[in-house]
Design a protein around this motif. Structure first.
Motif, PDB file in Angstrom:
ATOM      1  N   ASN A  33       7.469  18.933 -55.890  1.00 36.79           N
ATOM      2  CA  ASN A  33       7.047  19.894 -54.854  1.00 36.79           C
ATOM      3  C   ASN A  33       6.905  19.310 -53.453  1.00 36.79           C
ATOM      4  OD1 ASN A  33       6.391  22.048 -56.966  1.00 36.79           O
ATOM      5  ND2 ASN A  33       5.000  20.421 -57.563  1.00 36.79           N
ATOM      6  N   GLY A  34       7.000  17.987 -53.335  1.00 38.04           N
ATOM      7  CA  GLY A  34       6.605  17.395 -52.066  1.00 38.04           C
ATOM      8  C   GLY A  34       5.091  17.410 -51.974  1.00 38.04           C
ATOM      9  N   HIS A  35       4.552  16.697 -51.000  1.00 36.29           N
ATOM     10  CA  HIS A  35       3.084  16.662 -51.005  1.00 36.29           C
ATOM     11  C   HIS A  35       2.475  17.906 -50.363  1.00 36.29           C
ATOM     12  CE1 HIS A  35       2.923  15.522 -46.759  1.00 36.29           C
ATOM     13  NE2 HIS A  35       3.803  14.567 -46.992  1.00 36.29           N
ATOM     14  N   GLY A  36       3.195  18.547 -49.437  1.00 35.06           N
ATOM     15  CA  GLY A  36       2.631  19.735 -48.793  1.00 35.06           C
ATOM     16  C   GLY A  36       1.290  19.438 -48.174  1.00 35.06           C
ATOM     17  N   SER A  37       0.353  20.319 -48.413  1.00 31.80           N
ATOM     18  CA  SER A  37      -1.004  20.107 -47.911  1.00 31.80           C
ATOM     19  C   SER A  37      -1.726  19.115 -48.807  1.00 31.80           C
ATOM     20  CB  SER A  37      -1.787  21.425 -47.872  1.00 31.80           C
ATOM     21  OG  SER A  37      -3.160  21.163 -47.709  1.00 31.80           O
ATOM     22  N   TRP A  38      -2.136  18.015 -48.243  1.00 36.32           N
ATOM     23  CA  TRP A  38      -2.814  17.013 -49.060  1.00 36.32           C
ATOM     24  C   TRP A  38      -4.125  17.552 -49.617  1.00 36.32           C
ATOM     25  CZ3 TRP A  38      -0.307  13.151 -50.983  1.00 36.32           C
ATOM     26  CH2 TRP A  38       0.754  12.564 -50.286  1.00 36.32           C
ATOM     27  N   ARG A  39      -4.755  18.400 -48.880  1.00 32.90           N
ATOM     28  CA  ARG A  39      -6.054  18.900 -49.347  1.00 32.90           C
ATOM     29  C   ARG A  39      -5.893  19.772 -50.589  1.00 32.90           C
ATOM     30  NH1 ARG A  39     -11.490  20.417 -46.388  1.00 32.90           N
ATOM     31  NH2 ARG A  39     -10.999  18.420 -45.493  1.00 32.90           N
ATOM     32  N   ARG A  40      -4.783  20.517 -50.631  1.00 33.43           N
ATOM     33  CA  ARG A  40      -4.588  21.397 -51.788  1.00 33.43           C
ATOM     34  C   ARG A  40      -3.893  20.681 -52.938  1.00 33.43           C
ATOM     35  NH1 ARG A  40      -3.864  25.264 -47.582  1.00 33.43           N
ATOM     36  NH2 ARG A  40      -1.663  24.692 -47.346  1.00 33.43           N
ATOM     37  N   LEU A  41      -3.296  19.525 -52.622  1.00 24.78           N
ATOM     38  CA  LEU A  41      -2.495  18.841 -53.641  1.00 24.78           C
ATOM     39  C   LEU A  41      -3.271  18.501 -54.917  1.00 24.78           C
ATOM     40  CD1 LEU A  41       0.184  16.139 -53.155  1.00 24.78           C
ATOM     41  CD2 LEU A  41      -1.670  15.704 -54.751  1.00 24.78           C
ATOM     42  N   PRO A  42      -4.462  17.904 -54.812  1.00 21.45           N
ATOM     43  CA  PRO A  42      -5.151  17.489 -56.043  1.00 21.45           C
ATOM     44  C   PRO A  42      -5.325  18.646 -57.027  1.00 21.45           C
ATOM     45  CG  PRO A  42      -6.287  16.663 -54.097  1.00 21.45           C
ATOM     46  CD  PRO A  42      -5.238  17.602 -53.605  1.00 21.45           C
ATOM     47  N   LYS A  43      -5.713  19.790 -56.499  1.00 22.36           N
ATOM     48  CA  LYS A  43      -5.932  20.931 -57.378  1.00 22.36           C
ATOM     49  C   LYS A  43      -4.623  21.364 -58.039  1.00 22.36           C
ATOM     50  CE  LYS A  43      -8.031  25.528 -57.460  1.00 22.36           C
ATOM     51  NZ  LYS A  43      -8.536  26.641 -56.637  1.00 22.36           N
ATOM     52  N   ASN A  44      -3.564  21.432 -57.218  1.00 24.87           N
ATOM     53  CA  ASN A  44      -2.276  21.872 -57.740  1.00 24.87           C
ATOM     54  C   ASN A  44      -1.690  20.879 -58.740  1.00 24.87           C
ATOM     55  OD1 ASN A  44      -2.473  24.092 -56.096  1.00 24.87           O
ATOM     56  ND2 ASN A  44      -1.233  23.196 -54.449  1.00 24.87           N
ATOM     57  N   ALA A  45      -1.986  19.605 -58.513  1.00 23.34           N
ATOM     58  CA  ALA A  45      -1.408  18.570 -59.383  1.00 23.34           C
ATOM     59  C   ALA A  45      -2.288  18.286 -60.586  1.00 23.34           C
ATOM     60  CB  ALA A  45      -1.187  17.290 -58.579  1.00 23.34           C
ATOM     61  N   GLY A  46      -3.454  18.907 -60.633  1.00 20.12           N
ATOM     62  CA  GLY A  46      -4.362  18.661 -61.755  1.00 20.12           C
ATOM     63  C   GLY A  46      -5.099  17.353 -61.641  1.00 20.12           C
ATOM     64  N   LEU A  47      -5.350  16.923 -60.404  1.00 22.42           N
ATOM     65  CA  LEU A  47      -6.062  15.660 -60.196  1.00 22.42           C
ATOM     66  C   LEU A  47      -7.468  15.916 -59.680  1.00 22.42           C
ATOM     67  CD1 LEU A  47      -3.195  13.704 -58.463  1.00 22.42           C
ATOM     68  CD2 LEU A  47      -4.402  12.876 -60.483  1.00 22.42           C
ATOM     69  N   ASN A  48      -8.405  15.192 -60.225  1.00 24.93           N
ATOM     70  CA  ASN A  48      -9.774  15.301 -59.737  1.00 24.93           C
ATOM     71  C   ASN A  48     -10.008  14.224 -58.667  1.00 24.93           C
ATOM     72  OD1 ASN A  48     -12.441  16.065 -59.453  1.00 24.93           O
ATOM     73  ND2 ASN A  48     -13.132  14.717 -61.111  1.00 24.93           N
ATOM     74  N   ARG A  49      -9.209  14.348 -57.614  1.00 25.53           N
ATOM     75  CA  ARG A  49      -9.270  13.372 -56.528  1.00 25.53           C
ATOM     76  C   ARG A  49      -9.309  14.083 -55.191  1.00 25.53           C
ATOM     77  NH1 ARG A  49      -9.787   7.623 -57.177  1.00 25.53           N
ATOM     78  NH2 ARG A  49      -9.097   7.128 -59.279  1.00 25.53           N
ATOM     79  N   CYS A  50      -9.804  13.365 -54.218  1.00 24.83           N
ATOM     80  CA  CYS A  50      -9.792  13.866 -52.857  1.00 24.83           C
ATOM     81  C   CYS A  50      -8.365  13.809 -52.315  1.00 24.83           C
ATOM     82  CB  CYS A  50     -10.724  12.985 -52.037  1.00 24.83           C
ATOM     83  SG  CYS A  50     -10.472  13.003 -50.296  1.00 24.83           S
ATOM     84  N   GLY A  51      -7.991  14.804 -51.519  1.00 24.10           N
ATOM     85  CA  GLY A  51      -6.641  14.836 -50.973  1.00 24.10           C
ATOM     86  C   GLY A  51      -6.320  13.594 -50.159  1.00 24.10           C
ATOM     87  N   LYS A  52      -7.308  13.134 -49.468  1.00 23.50           N
ATOM     88  CA  LYS A  52      -7.110  11.929 -48.661  1.00 23.50           C
ATOM     89  C   LYS A  52      -6.803  10.721 -49.540  1.00 23.50           C
ATOM     90  CE  LYS A  52      -9.430  10.015 -44.631  1.00 23.50           C
ATOM     91  NZ  LYS A  52     -10.617  10.200 -43.775  1.00 23.50           N
ATOM     92  N   SER A  53      -7.527  10.672 -50.675  1.00 21.26           N
ATOM     93  CA  SER A  53      -7.297   9.574 -51.603  1.00 21.26           C
ATOM     94  C   SER A  53      -5.870   9.642 -52.161  1.00 21.26           C
ATOM     95  CB  SER A  53      -8.320   9.634 -52.742  1.00 21.26           C
ATOM     96  OG  SER A  53      -8.077   8.625 -53.684  1.00 21.26           O
ATOM     97  N   CYS A  54      -5.405  10.868 -52.424  1.00 21.84           N
ATOM     98  CA  CYS A  54      -4.036  11.045 -52.935  1.00 21.84           C
ATOM     99  C   CYS A  54      -3.022  10.557 -51.902  1.00 21.84           C
ATOM    100  CB  CYS A  54      -3.784  12.515 -53.266  1.00 21.84           C
ATOM    101  SG  CYS A  54      -4.780  13.128 -54.642  1.00 21.84           S
ATOM    102  N   ARG A  55      -3.267  10.925 -50.652  1.00 24.74           N
ATOM    103  CA  ARG A  55      -2.329  10.525 -49.607  1.00 24.74           C
ATOM    104  C   ARG A  55      -2.255   9.006 -49.495  1.00 24.74           C
ATOM    105  NH1 ARG A  55      -2.786   9.057 -44.461  1.00 24.74           N
ATOM    106  NH2 ARG A  55      -4.992   9.557 -44.360  1.00 24.74           N
ATOM    107  N   LEU A  56      -3.415   8.359 -49.504  1.00 21.41           N
ATOM    108  CA  LEU A  56      -3.435   6.904 -49.399  1.00 21.41           C
ATOM    109  C   LEU A  56      -2.747   6.251 -50.592  1.00 21.41           C
ATOM    110  CD1 LEU A  56      -7.004   6.197 -47.999  1.00 21.41           C
ATOM    111  CD2 LEU A  56      -4.832   5.703 -46.908  1.00 21.41           C
ATOM    112  N   ARG A  57      -3.031   6.802 -51.780  1.00 23.47           N
ATOM    113  CA  ARG A  57      -2.419   6.230 -52.971  1.00 23.47           C
ATOM    114  C   ARG A  57      -0.895   6.341 -52.883  1.00 23.47           C
ATOM    115  NH1 ARG A  57      -3.138   2.316 -56.637  1.00 23.47           N
ATOM    116  NH2 ARG A  57      -2.048   2.776 -58.560  1.00 23.47           N
TER     117      ARG A  57
END
Length: 389
Positions: A33-57
């Motif tokens: 899907n591409g990362h799109g909105s990082w803030r919404r990504l964790p929820k869409n990807a099923g991750l219990n992480r902060c969007g910022k943390s996902c972006r950094l990772r």
DNA sequence: AATACCTACAACCGCCTTTCG
DNA sequence: TCGAAAGGCGGTTGTAGGTAT
């Protein structure tokens, strides 16, 4: 302005190291899907992480175009050069190093390059010779000057003090010579100490007497305002920090004149006066790139094989100025400074022709291991020694 | 073998800048 | 034009692995 952390509203988000499962979820989602909105990504990807943390990772670790492995010499040089220009603009620096992230470069700088420059006597912030060493010069000289009665009162500590003083002297010499080199390219401001001041200090540091400053040297030094040394930091432009000894320059390998050109004073005279030094690049002067470098020469007690075991001989003890002066060898502990006894050294004993190290290389070298040893008394007084302690 | 200490690096935090409604 | 959201950046911290004692 300021903002609350992006995940402050959700105290249950996981922190800390990522698991392989989390990595897989993140990578799979972004590939689809591409990362799109990082803030919404964790929820869409099923991750219990902060969007910022996902972006950094993703940007620092999981991105497919990230280059792994040790930094090459070219990359190191590039980082140092870019840092000299850009400062801590890690993201800007990272754009010049394909496959490297700003975080990786920042970490590499803090853990490797910064220490490397410090060991070379270069301030990693300003990329100029360190002035903090000069700031401590008066104390250093005082320590180096401990001898005679003072030494007798401190029999156990004097060797450690002298060795530490030697270590600091070595680094100060690195800085001083670089400063002097630069002084030929840019005239010293009126308020700054003169080259002769530095020469006086240098003479004091490398004084021939083993006990420290004595007589005329001490008088000369007292005329120098050491507090002004700090002004060197901004007032001289330094030559590029490059290894300047090209093969062509080293090629002649002619034995240098055995007169003043091999002594520190002679070398510095040339630096200060510009004699025999091509304008614009003092450090690359062929005159200074011959086999015998100024600082590793015996004139400073830094032959390439200098070790703590290099103790003043009886001959040196009996030679005026050779570990002598007003301080006799009896007064001088076994750990006589390798900066001592300069006047007694015989240049004829040195195989200058076979010394292939450029003096600028030596200036940029870290402290010799035996000088930076954290427990100097162990070096000077090994446990199975002859029991002189 | 156990412990302390050190080092490297991934990850976090807080602030600043940019984007967008 | 303004304010909030999102992205980006640099500094700092936490931790795992290695090394020394």
């Amino acid at each position: 302005m300021g903002r609350s952390p992006c995940c402050e509203q959700d105290a249950d988000v996981k922190k800390g190291p990522w698991t392989p499962e989390e990595d897989k979820l993140l990578v799979d989602y972004i590939r689809r899907n591409g990362h799109g909105s990082w803030r919404r990504l964790p929820k869409n990807a099923g991750l219990n992480r902060c969007g910022k943390s996902c972006r950094l990772r993703w940007t620092n670790y999981l991105r497919p175009d990230i280059k792994r492995g040790d930094f090459t010499d070219d990359e190191e040089r590039l980082i140092i050069n870019l840092h000299a220009t850009l400062g801590n603009k890690w993201s800007s620096i990272a754009t010049k190093l394909k496959g490297r992230t700003d975080n990786e470069i920042k970490n590499y700088w803090n853990t490797h390059l910064r220490k490397k420059l410090l060991n070379q006597g270069i301030d990693p912030v300003t990329h100029r010779p360190r002035t903090d060493l000069l700031a401590g010069l008066p104390n250093l000289l005082a320590a180096a000057n401990l001898g005679g009665a003072a030494a007798a009162q401190l029999p156990l500590d004097i060797n450690a003090i002298k060795l530490q003083a030697d270590a600091a002297k070595f680094q100060i010499l690195q800085g001083l010579v670089r400063v002097l080199a630069s002084a030929t390219a840019a005239p010293a401001p009126a308020a700054a100490p003169s080259a002769m001041d530095l020469m006086t200090i240098l003479g004091a540091i490398t004084g021939a007497n083993s006990g420290g400053l004595l007589g005329q040297q001490q008088q000369q030094l007292s005329s120098v305002d050491l507090s002004r040394l700090g002004q060197y930091d901004g007032n001289y432009s330094l030559p590029p920090l490059t290894n300047s000894c090209s093969p062509q320059q080293q090629q002649p390998m002619r034995p240098p004149p055995m007169s003043s050109s091999m002594s520190l004073d002679g070398m510095l005279d040339r630096l200060v006066s510009g004699t025999g030094v091509p304008s614009g690049d003092v450090m690359s002067s062929p005159e200074l790139c011959h086999g015998g470098d100024g600082l590793s020469s015996p004139a400073l007690g830094h032959t390439p094989v200098a070790t703590p075991s290099m103790v003043a001989s009886e001959d040196q003890c009996n030679t005026p100025g050779g570990g002598g002066g007003m301080t006799s060898c009896e007064q001088t502990p076994v750990a006589s400074s390798t900066f001592d006894g300069l006047a007694s050294l015989n240049l004829d004993d040195v195989d200058i022709v076979n010394m292939e190290v450029c003096w600028t290389d030596v200036l940029l070298e870290p402290l010799p291991a035996w000088l930076s040893n954290s427990n100097p008394s162990d070096m000077y007084f090994p446990k199975n020694n002859t029991g002189e302690m």
